[in-house]
Design a protein around this motif. Structure first.
Motif, PDB file in Angstrom:
ATOM      1  N   ILE A  71       0.837  -1.200   0.000  1.00 12.02           N
ATOM      2  CA  ILE A  71       0.000   0.000   0.000  1.00 12.02           C
ATOM      3  C   ILE A  71       0.872   1.249   0.000  1.00 12.02           C
ATOM      4  N   ARG A  72       1.991   1.201   0.708  1.00 10.60           N
ATOM      5  CA  ARG A  72       2.931   2.320   0.722  1.00 10.60           C
ATOM      6  C   ARG A  72       4.318   1.861   0.270  1.00 10.60           C
ATOM      7  N   GLY A  73       4.368   0.908  -0.630  1.00 10.70           N
ATOM      8  CA  GLY A  73       5.632   0.292  -1.005  1.00 10.70           C
ATOM      9  C   GLY A  73       6.175   0.748  -2.343  1.00 10.70           C
ATOM     10  N   GLN A  74       6.641  -0.218  -3.148  1.00  4.38           N
ATOM     11  CA  GLN A  74       7.360   0.066  -4.385  1.00  4.38           C
ATOM     12  C   GLN A  74       6.531   0.905  -5.351  1.00  4.38           C
ATOM     13  N   LEU A  75       5.269   0.561  -5.519  1.00  5.10           N
ATOM     14  CA  LEU A  75       4.433   1.298  -6.459  1.00  5.10           C
ATOM     15  C   LEU A  75       4.215   2.734  -5.997  1.00  5.10           C
ATOM     16  N   ALA A  76       4.020   2.921  -4.703  1.00  2.00           N
ATOM     17  CA  ALA A  76       3.847   4.279  -4.187  1.00  2.00           C
ATOM     18  C   ALA A  76       5.117   5.094  -4.360  1.00  2.00           C
ATOM     19  N   ARG A  77       6.270   4.454  -4.190  1.00  2.00           N
ATOM     20  CA  ARG A  77       7.529   5.172  -4.421  1.00  2.00           C
ATOM     21  C   ARG A  77       7.669   5.590  -5.881  1.00  2.00           C
TER      22      ARG A  77
ATOM     23  N   ALA B  95       5.217   6.186  -7.873  1.00  4.11           N
ATOM     24  CA  ALA B  95       4.258   7.266  -8.076  1.00  4.11           C
ATOM     25  C   ALA B  95       4.847   8.609  -7.657  1.00  4.11           C
ATOM     26  N   ARG B  96       5.576   8.635  -6.554  1.00  2.00           N
ATOM     27  CA  ARG B  96       6.206   9.880  -6.118  1.00  2.00           C
ATOM     28  C   ARG B  96       7.239  10.360  -7.134  1.00  2.00           C
ATOM     29  N   GLU B  97       7.978   9.421  -7.727  1.00  4.26           N
ATOM     30  CA  GLU B  97       8.947   9.798  -8.758  1.00  4.26           C
ATOM     31  C   GLU B  97       8.244  10.416  -9.964  1.00  4.26           C
ATOM     32  N   LEU B  98       7.132   9.825 -10.370  1.00  2.67           N
ATOM     33  CA  LEU B  98       6.399  10.357 -11.514  1.00  2.67           C
ATOM     34  C   LEU B  98       5.842  11.744 -11.204  1.00  2.67           C
ATOM     35  N   GLU B  99       5.333  11.924 -10.003  1.00  5.82           N
ATOM     36  CA  GLU B  99       4.797  13.234  -9.624  1.00  5.82           C
ATOM     37  C   GLU B  99       5.904  14.284  -9.566  1.00  5.82           C
TER      38      GLU B  99
ATOM     39  N   GLU C 212       0.587  14.027 -13.468  1.00  8.36           N
ATOM     40  CA  GLU C 212      -0.617  14.030 -12.646  1.00  8.36           C
ATOM     41  C   GLU C 212      -1.155  12.609 -12.556  1.00  8.36           C
ATOM     42  N   LEU C 213      -1.420  12.157 -11.323  1.00  6.94           N
ATOM     43  CA  LEU C 213      -1.870  10.792 -11.096  1.00  6.94           C
ATOM     44  C   LEU C 213      -3.201  10.783 -10.358  1.00  6.94           C
ATOM     45  N   ILE C 214      -3.938   9.698 -10.532  1.00  4.66           N
ATOM     46  CA  ILE C 214      -5.109   9.413  -9.697  1.00  4.66           C
ATOM     47  C   ILE C 214      -4.682   8.288  -8.765  1.00  4.66           C
ATOM     48  N   LYS C 215      -4.582   8.603  -7.495  1.00  6.38           N
ATOM     49  CA  LYS C 215      -4.022   7.642  -6.540  1.00  6.38           C
ATOM     50  C   LYS C 215      -5.141   7.062  -5.673  1.00  6.38           C
ATOM     51  N   LEU C 216      -5.366   5.760  -5.859  1.00 15.29           N
ATOM     52  CA  LEU C 216      -6.450   5.065  -5.169  1.00 15.29           C
ATOM     53  C   LEU C 216      -5.915   3.966  -4.261  1.00 15.29           C
ATOM     54  N   HIS C 217      -4.707   4.148  -3.751  1.00 15.89           N
ATOM     55  CA  HIS C 217      -4.064   3.064  -3.011  1.00 15.89           C
ATOM     56  C   HIS C 217      -4.292   3.141  -1.506  1.00 15.89           C
ATOM     57  N   ILE C 218      -4.702   4.283  -0.971  1.00 17.95           N
ATOM     58  CA  ILE C 218      -4.832   4.440   0.483  1.00 17.95           C
ATOM     59  C   ILE C 218      -6.218   4.968   0.830  1.00 17.95           C
ATOM     60  N   GLY C 219      -6.822   4.411   1.871  1.00 18.16           N
ATOM     61  CA  GLY C 219      -8.103   4.894   2.373  1.00 18.16           C
ATOM     62  C   GLY C 219      -7.901   6.077   3.299  1.00 18.16           C
ATOM     63  N   ASN C 220      -7.536   7.215   2.720  1.00 16.40           N
ATOM     64  CA  ASN C 220      -7.150   8.402   3.482  1.00 16.40           C
ATOM     65  C   ASN C 220      -8.122   9.529   3.144  1.00 16.40           C
ATOM     66  N   PRO C 221      -9.237   9.662   3.874  1.00 11.89           N
ATOM     67  CA  PRO C 221     -10.300  10.584   3.465  1.00 11.89           C
ATOM     68  C   PRO C 221      -9.842  12.022   3.256  1.00 11.89           C
ATOM     69  N   GLY C 222      -8.923  12.520   4.105  1.00 11.18           N
ATOM     70  CA  GLY C 222      -8.522  13.907   4.002  1.00 11.18           C
ATOM     71  C   GLY C 222      -7.877  14.256   2.683  1.00 11.18           C
ATOM     72  N   VAL C 223      -7.211  13.305   2.033  1.00 11.71           N
ATOM     73  CA  VAL C 223      -6.567  13.550   0.736  1.00 11.71           C
ATOM     74  C   VAL C 223      -7.615  13.792  -0.347  1.00 11.71           C
ATOM     75  N   PHE C 224      -8.826  13.276  -0.142  1.00 11.89           N
ATOM     76  CA  PHE C 224      -9.898  13.396  -1.131  1.00 11.89           C
ATOM     77  C   PHE C 224     -10.913  14.481  -0.772  1.00 11.89           C
ATOM     78  N   GLY C 225     -10.542  15.365   0.132  1.00 10.28           N
ATOM     79  CA  GLY C 225     -11.397  16.498   0.441  1.00 10.28           C
ATOM     80  C   GLY C 225     -12.339  16.324   1.605  1.00 10.28           C
ATOM     81  N   PHE C 226     -12.353  15.160   2.237  1.00  8.76           N
ATOM     82  CA  PHE C 226     -13.176  14.969   3.427  1.00  8.76           C
ATOM     83  C   PHE C 226     -12.513  15.683   4.613  1.00  8.76           C
ATOM     84  N   ARG C 227     -13.324  16.130   5.551  1.00 11.16           N
ATOM     85  CA  ARG C 227     -12.822  16.755   6.758  1.00 11.16           C
ATOM     86  C   ARG C 227     -13.447  16.083   7.977  1.00 11.16           C
ATOM     87  N   ALA C 228     -12.699  16.074   9.072  1.00  6.77           N
ATOM     88  CA  ALA C 228     -13.297  15.648  10.334  1.00  6.77           C
ATOM     89  C   ALA C 228     -14.464  16.579  10.657  1.00  6.77           C
ATOM     90  N   PRO C 229     -15.553  16.064  11.203  1.00  5.26           N
ATOM     91  CA  PRO C 229     -16.729  16.901  11.481  1.00  5.26           C
ATOM     92  C   PRO C 229     -16.391  18.090  12.381  1.00  5.26           C
TER      93      PRO C 229
END
Length: 412
Positions: free
Chosen positions: A17-23, A25-29, A34-51
């Motif tokens: 999830i945070r391994g070779q492919l993610a590394r 991706a960082r090189e490409l960025e 521009e990438l669409i990154k769907l590898h992590i369930g991280n709501p804040g990266v997609f515009g969600f906020r804590a209530p």
């Protein structure tokens, strides 16, 4: 000089999830891609906020957050977790049995470290969230995987689980709702798993971090009320339901026979004390999260953002000749399987790398979740629905190309 030798058991640990492919991706960025990154369930990266009521709970109490707190967590936060479980039917739930951690991840490590001697075995679902496997291995345990097959809705077979039990088996782990598959476990299945733990003297560990994220009327059945006297650790936190991943606040309730679990409780307390305490500011949000308004149901209902993105993924897979998907009942992920001509010579990791390089989409190969079937991949359901439709257009192009190459090789 020789390079510094690292711990040998790390070679057994995978966290793609945070391994070779993610590394990569960082090189490409870094190169301007521009990438669409769907590898992590991280709501804040997609515009969600804590209530807002959670943010207010933390900001209004920052002035008293400087000192260490008790190693098990702030009393008010622990009592809120205990009350949450009492309301679900865990009669003996008390603040003394609650541990607050720097996310559920830290508590999983503590729970296994307190339990395992070298060579002890832990029953884990396959696919699993790979932190469970890593924590078992790094605490000198042995993962024993029970299959959760797509043909059975990604639900396990209790008889197959019991067949894996040996004299070294110490714990049975459940992830419900499941990451990566989205399966939600029915009560009858949980009752059978509790019975296995009871008869074999196992500790139950229930990863319930996605407990409120459910779709199309799926129900969540907490394990602790079913386990009754069987020792059971129930894990939850702020990261997913409350969209506060970066606050690093998780909790675990130890329920069941207090006599049988007394030494285990003390062992977890000792390990918690060695790391002093969990993040203090975020703990102020626990009462507000568990006692305040429900902010997740609307996102999971028709018209809600998570629901509509999930719908886009389901419809895209149904329309594809290359994909099959068991519709996720809960959590934040879909776990499609490649079928038909595209499944010929298919390698999930090679496909994920090609998809990243050629189509600018980052996914997680299915084998990263400790299964041998190389035809799956995981995506998160956090982007907008239109982004998800674009993702599947790109996946479709990549699978069309792969199927064409596979067909040409086999014809030749």
């Amino acid at each position: 000089m020789n390079p510094i030798a690292t711990r040998s058991r790390l070679r057994e640990v995978r966290y793609e999830i945070r391994g070779q492919l993610a590394r990569r991706a960082r090189e490409l960025e870094a190169g301007g891609r521009e990438l669409i990154k769907l590898h992590i369930g991280n709501p804040g990266v997609f515009g969600f906020r804590a209530p807002d009521h959670l943010q207010e709970a933390v900001s209004s109490r920052l002035w008293e957050s400087d000192p260490y707190t008790h190693q098990q967590g702030m009393p008010a936060a622990r009592e809120a977790v205990a009350a949450h479980h009492r309301a679900r039917g865990v009669a003996g739930a008390s603040a003394e049995k609650v541990f607050i951690g720097n996310g559920v991840s830290e508590l999983i490590d503590i729970a296994l470290r307190a339990l395992l001697d070298p060579g002890d075995e832990v029953l884990l679902p396959a696919p699993d969230y790979p932190l469970w496997s890593a924590a078992t291995i790094l605490n000198e345990g042995v993962p024993r995987y029970y299959a959760c097959e797509a043909g059975n809705g990604f639900l396990p077979d209790p008889d197959a689980i019991e067949a894996l039990v040996t004299p070294r088996t110490r714990a049975l782990v459940l992830i419900n709702p499941n990451n990566p598959t989205g399966a939600s476990y029915p009560r009858a299945l949980l009752e059978r798993l509790v019975d296995i733990a009871r008869r074999h003297g196992l500790v139950l560990m229930a990863d319930e971090i996605y407990e409120g994220i459910l779709y199309d009327g799926a129900a969540f059945e907490p394990l602790a009320p079913i386990a009754t006297e069987v020792p059971c650790l129930s894990f939850g936190g702020l990261s997913k339901v409350h969209r506060a991943c970066g606050w690093r606040v998780g909790w675990a309730l130890l329920s069941g026979d207090p006599v049988r679990s007394g030494d285990y409780h003390h062992a977890m307390d000792l390990l918690g004390a060695l790391r002093l305490c969990a993040n203090v500011p975020g703990q102020h949000a626990v009462e507000a999260a568990l006692g305040g308004p429900n902010t997740i149901d609307a996102l999971c209902a028709p018209g809600g953002r998570l629901y509509e993105t999930r719908r886009a993924a389901i419809e895209a897979c149904a329309a594809s000749p290359h994909l099959d998907l068991v519709a996720p009942q809960g959590a934040l992920y879909a776990f499609p399987r490649v079928v038909g001509e595209a499944a010929r010579d298919f390698d999930d990791h090679a496909f994920a790398l090609a998809l990243l390089e050629n189509e600018g989409v980052l996914i997680v190969p299915g084998t990263s979740f400790n299964i041998t079937d190389r035809r799956h991949f995981r995506i998160t359901l956090l982007p907008e629905a239109e982004v998800m439709r674009e993702v599947f257009r790109r996946i479709g192009r990549a699978l069309d190309a792969h199927a064409g190459r596979a067909r040409a090789r086999h014809v030749a």
